[in-house]
Design a protein around this motif. Sequence first.
Motif, PDB file in Angstrom:
ATOM      1  N   GLU A   5      40.776 -48.434  50.428  1.00  0.00           N
ATOM      2  CA  GLU A   5      41.397 -47.294  51.115  1.00  0.00           C
ATOM      3  C   GLU A   5      40.345 -46.474  51.861  1.00  0.00           C
ATOM      4  N   TYR A   6      39.211 -46.288  51.213  1.00  0.00           N
ATOM      5  CA  TYR A   6      38.118 -45.545  51.835  1.00  0.00           C
ATOM      6  C   TYR A   6      37.646 -46.251  53.104  1.00  0.00           C
ATOM      7  N   MET A   7      37.421 -47.560  53.003  1.00  0.00           N
ATOM      8  CA  MET A   7      36.943 -48.322  54.154  1.00  0.00           C
ATOM      9  C   MET A   7      37.964 -48.309  55.291  1.00  0.00           C
ATOM     10  N   LEU A   8      39.244 -48.403  54.960  1.00  0.00           N
ATOM     11  CA  LEU A   8      40.284 -48.333  55.982  1.00  0.00           C
ATOM     12  C   LEU A   8      40.269 -46.968  56.662  1.00  0.00           C
ATOM     13  N   SER A   9      40.085 -45.914  55.884  1.00  0.00           N
ATOM     14  CA  SER A   9      40.022 -44.559  56.437  1.00  0.00           C
ATOM     15  C   SER A   9      38.814 -44.398  57.361  1.00  0.00           C
ATOM     16  N   VAL A  10      37.655 -44.863  56.906  1.00  0.00           N
ATOM     17  CA  VAL A  10      36.440 -44.777  57.720  1.00  0.00           C
ATOM     18  C   VAL A  10      36.619 -45.577  59.010  1.00  0.00           C
ATOM     19  N   GLY A  11      37.147 -46.773  58.890  1.00  0.00           N
ATOM     20  CA  GLY A  11      37.357 -47.623  60.060  1.00  0.00           C
ATOM     21  C   GLY A  11      38.328 -47.028  61.058  1.00  0.00           C
TER      22      GLY A  11
END
Length: 161
Positions: A5-11
């Motif tokens: 979820e974090y990586m999707l948000s950052v991306g």
Amino acid sequence: MKLSEYMLSVGTKARAAADELLKTPSDKKNLALSAIRNSIIENKTKLLTATDIDLNVGEKKGLDDASLDRLRLTENSIDMILHGLNQIEALPDPIGNMEQVSYRPNGLQIGRMRVPIGVIGIIYESRPNVTVDAAALCLKSGNSVSSFFANSKSKKSSITQ
């Protein structure tokens, strides 16, 4: 929050930033580089204090001399970072330049145009100069950047972001 979820948000945020940078004229990118330079100058004392804290924590954690040296920020290294920012700001904006242009018999123009990649991901050990250099080069070239620090949570990282 899960890592995915974090990586999707950052991306997602990085992609939105890249879309904005695509529309940003060269003079505004240079103003942003100037603002980064001014912020480093204004926060020089804070950066040097954070370096001392990082080095003390690193020594207590048993980091080797090479790792401590990568964390170290001095007056001279800050001056080198500022010099690097000046050099990057002085570069011509690469976006939109046409190279190797040729014309087909039917009048069609063919060539190479420089365009941003979009989002650049960088994973590296905490090195203050790399953080600034990567951000500045990505900004100048119209790319957003997501930086991830391996092995370190330094005080400087939170100041420079």
